[in-house]
Enzyme design. Sequence first.
Site, PDB file in Angstrom:
ATOM      1  N   ASP A  63       0.847  -1.208   0.000  1.00 40.81           N
ATOM      2  CA  ASP A  63       0.000   0.000   0.000  1.00 40.81           C
ATOM      3  C   ASP A  63       0.877   1.251   0.000  1.00 40.81           C
ATOM      4  OD1 ASP A  63      -2.289   1.504   0.001  1.00 40.81           O
ATOM      5  OD2 ASP A  63      -2.818   1.098   2.088  1.00 40.81           O
ATOM      6  N   ARG A  76     -11.066   1.872  -9.792  1.00 38.87           N
ATOM      7  CA  ARG A  76     -10.125   2.976 -10.082  1.00 38.87           C
ATOM      8  C   ARG A  76     -10.281   3.432 -11.530  1.00 38.87           C
ATOM      9  NH1 ARG A  76      -4.766   2.371  -6.464  1.00 38.87           N
ATOM     10  NH2 ARG A  76      -5.867   1.732  -4.609  1.00 38.87           N
ATOM     11  N   HIS A  79       3.256   3.187  -8.736  1.00 36.30           N
ATOM     12  CA  HIS A  79       3.136   1.746  -9.038  1.00 36.30           C
ATOM     13  C   HIS A  79       4.427   1.245  -9.709  1.00 36.30           C
ATOM     14  CE1 HIS A  79      -0.920   2.039  -7.771  1.00 36.30           C
ATOM     15  NE2 HIS A  79      -1.381   2.659  -8.844  1.00 36.30           N
ATOM     16  N   LEU A  91      11.304 -20.542  -3.878  1.00 34.63           N
ATOM     17  CA  LEU A  91      10.297 -19.604  -3.354  1.00 34.63           C
ATOM     18  C   LEU A  91       9.009 -19.766  -4.151  1.00 34.63           C
ATOM     19  CD1 LEU A  91       9.703 -17.050  -1.504  1.00 34.63           C
ATOM     20  CD2 LEU A  91      10.275 -15.681  -3.518  1.00 34.63           C
ATOM     21  N   ARG A 117       0.460   7.602  -2.494  1.00 33.79           N
ATOM     22  CA  ARG A 117       0.998   8.619  -1.577  1.00 33.79           C
ATOM     23  C   ARG A 117       2.474   8.890  -1.858  1.00 33.79           C
ATOM     24  NH1 ARG A 117      -1.546   5.724   3.435  1.00 33.79           N
ATOM     25  NH2 ARG A 117      -2.162   4.353   1.742  1.00 33.79           N
TER      26      ARG A 117
HETATM   27  C1  FPP Z   1      -1.709   0.222  -3.425  1.00 31.79           C
HETATM   28  O1  FPP Z   1      -1.260   1.548  -3.485  1.00 31.79           O
HETATM   29  C2  FPP Z   1      -1.100  -0.574  -4.486  1.00 31.79           C
HETATM   30  C3  FPP Z   1      -1.794  -1.146  -5.501  1.00 31.79           C
HETATM   31  C4  FPP Z   1      -3.239  -1.038  -5.638  1.00 31.79           C
HETATM   32  C5  FPP Z   1      -1.123  -1.903  -6.584  1.00 31.79           C
HETATM   33  C6  FPP Z   1       0.115  -2.641  -6.238  1.00 31.79           C
HETATM   34  C7  FPP Z   1       0.860  -2.825  -7.474  1.00 31.79           C
HETATM   35  C8  FPP Z   1       2.193  -2.822  -7.612  1.00 31.79           C
HETATM   36  C9  FPP Z   1       3.132  -2.760  -6.497  1.00 31.79           C
HETATM   37  C10 FPP Z   1       2.822  -2.860  -8.970  1.00 31.79           C
HETATM   38  C11 FPP Z   1       2.482  -4.033  -9.806  1.00 31.79           C
HETATM   39  C12 FPP Z   1       2.791  -5.328  -9.154  1.00 31.79           C
HETATM   40  C13 FPP Z   1       3.385  -6.371  -9.761  1.00 31.79           C
HETATM   41  C14 FPP Z   1       3.500  -7.641  -9.036  1.00 31.79           C
HETATM   42  C15 FPP Z   1       3.939  -6.277 -11.088  1.00 31.79           C
HETATM   43  P1  FPP Z   1      -2.339   2.716  -3.652  1.00 31.79           P
HETATM   44  O2  FPP Z   1      -2.373   3.102  -5.080  1.00 31.79           O
HETATM   45  O3  FPP Z   1      -3.645   2.303  -3.068  1.00 31.79           O
HETATM   46  O4  FPP Z   1      -1.673   3.841  -2.772  1.00 31.79           O
HETATM   47  P2  FPP Z   1      -2.409   5.031  -1.984  1.00 31.79           P
HETATM   48  O5  FPP Z   1      -3.283   4.379  -0.927  1.00 31.79           O
HETATM   49  O6  FPP Z   1      -1.267   5.797  -1.398  1.00 31.79           O
HETATM   50  O7  FPP Z   1      -3.195   5.796  -2.999  1.00 31.79           O
END
Ligand code: FPP
Length: 250
Positions: free
Chosen positions: A11, A62, A28, A122, A15
Amino acid sequence: MNGLHVAIIMDGNGRWARSRRKPRWRGHLAGVDSVRDVVRAAPDLGVRTLTLYAFSSDNWKRPPTEVGRLFWLLREYCARERDELLANGVRLTAIGRRDRIPASALRALEAVEQVTAGGTTLDLRLAIDYSARAAITTATKTLARRVARGELRVDALTDRELNDAITGGVPAPDLLIRTAGERRLSDFMLWELAYTELYFETATWPEFGRSHLEHALADFRRRERRFGAAGPKEQTVPASAVAEAVGAVG
Ligand code: FPP
């Protein structure tokens, strides 16, 4: 199959980006680097299974451009990391729904699943279009169909059958980490987390790396896991003694 199962709710990408005046997708993108770091570090730190929450079924809410970028990143991750995953003995699999994943991302994902299927160092599980409630519902339907076909008696149905139907036999996580200071489960592995230790990290996911994982695991190893039992110093007493004690109180 020894080693820990660690699950992570990644998460704070948005931010991280906002605080650097960058568009959300850059968060991301930076998050993919953290995925790579953690996957590289995990086996050395005693982790045998790593489940990462990459896209929840609620993430479809989203904006389409952000969703599109996330699946583009997934496709790129699968294509670019494939050789390293294979060389390091990582077996990658996805959990969650597959029917809504864009075709090119699904192709890339399934190609890596196939090529890394023999990995034994893993187990990397990416939760994509994942909802724990949906997983529990699907498992319940599977068991209900077995009952309807006469293959399973309702009375013979225990939490073991439900557990196998939900988890496919994968042991529950020992430790759940959520980054960016949030303290919610967000529909992630609700059944499996019953006795999982929870660890909340203030760093955002793009800031998270090997040292954060080390720290979380050191904290985990200091904890006493009792699974509902008394501490090791307490004596286990027979049920008759419990009834007697309850009677004495009443
Ligand atoms: C949450 O941050 C994160 C996500 C919804 C996506 C996670 C994805 C990745 C780390 C990249 C892709 C992954 C792989 C395995 C290739 P948020 O956007 O909700 O953050 P915020 O709460 O600060 O807005």
